[in-house]
Design an enzyme around this catalytic site. Structure first.
Site, PDB file in Angstrom:
ATOM      1  N   CYS A  72       1.271   7.373   2.471  1.00  0.00           N
ATOM      2  CA  CYS A  72       2.724   7.148   2.503  1.00  0.00           C
ATOM      3  C   CYS A  72       3.385   8.350   1.830  1.00  0.00           C
ATOM      4  O   CYS A  72       2.845   9.449   1.876  1.00  0.00           O
ATOM      5  CB  CYS A  72       3.068   5.836   1.806  1.00  0.00           C
ATOM      6  N   GLY A  73       4.514   8.142   1.206  1.00  0.00           N
ATOM      7  CA  GLY A  73       5.209   9.242   0.550  1.00  0.00           C
ATOM      8  C   GLY A  73       4.639   9.593  -0.806  1.00  0.00           C
ATOM      9  O   GLY A  73       4.532  10.766  -1.163  1.00  0.00           O
TER      10      GLY A  73
END
Length: 128
Positions: A72-73
């Site tokens: 993800c981020g």
């Protein structure tokens, strides 16, 4: 690689470099759990998009051929999705430490957006 035992399952945290090596060798399926907007702005080439908001661990295929690794981020959402997979019965699951931020910090190539044209372009950071 770090690993943690949760019940009978193993939850692994891979470095961006370990992930890149396995992705280049076609040993893993890398799944990006960010939003479509985040993915369109920048993503790891070869990663598949499966946003966390639509995620269903029970619909994932088994890992007989390739290991599933999430990112993800920052590593928070991918850890949450990984733990949902463990709850759904997966015995071995992994995610990328620090997510896309860690990938960029490690200066690994990715697909970004050309701000002048809005078109996707390969970003190959220069080593220090």
């Amino acid at each position: 690689m770090k690993s943690e035992t949760i019940g009978t399952a193993t939850f692994e945290t891979w470095t961006p470099e370990e992930t890149r090596k396995a992705l280049d060798a076609n040993e893993i399926v890398l799944i990006d759990v960010r939003t479509p907007q985040e993915f369109m702005f920048e993503h790891i080439d070869g990663a598949l998009l499966l946003p966390m908001s639509f995620f269903r661990a029970d619909k994932l295929p088994g890992q007989s051929d390739k290991r599933i690794v999430f990112h993800c981020g920052s590593g928070v959402r991918s850890a949450m999705v990984s733990k949902k997979c463990i709850e759904a019965g997966f015995e071995l699951i992994a995610h990328v430490e620090d997510g896309m931020a860690g990938w960029k910090k490690a200066k690994l190539p990715h697909i970004g957006t050309n701000m002048a044209t809005g078109a996707p372009q390969e970003i190959v950071p220069k080593a220090d």
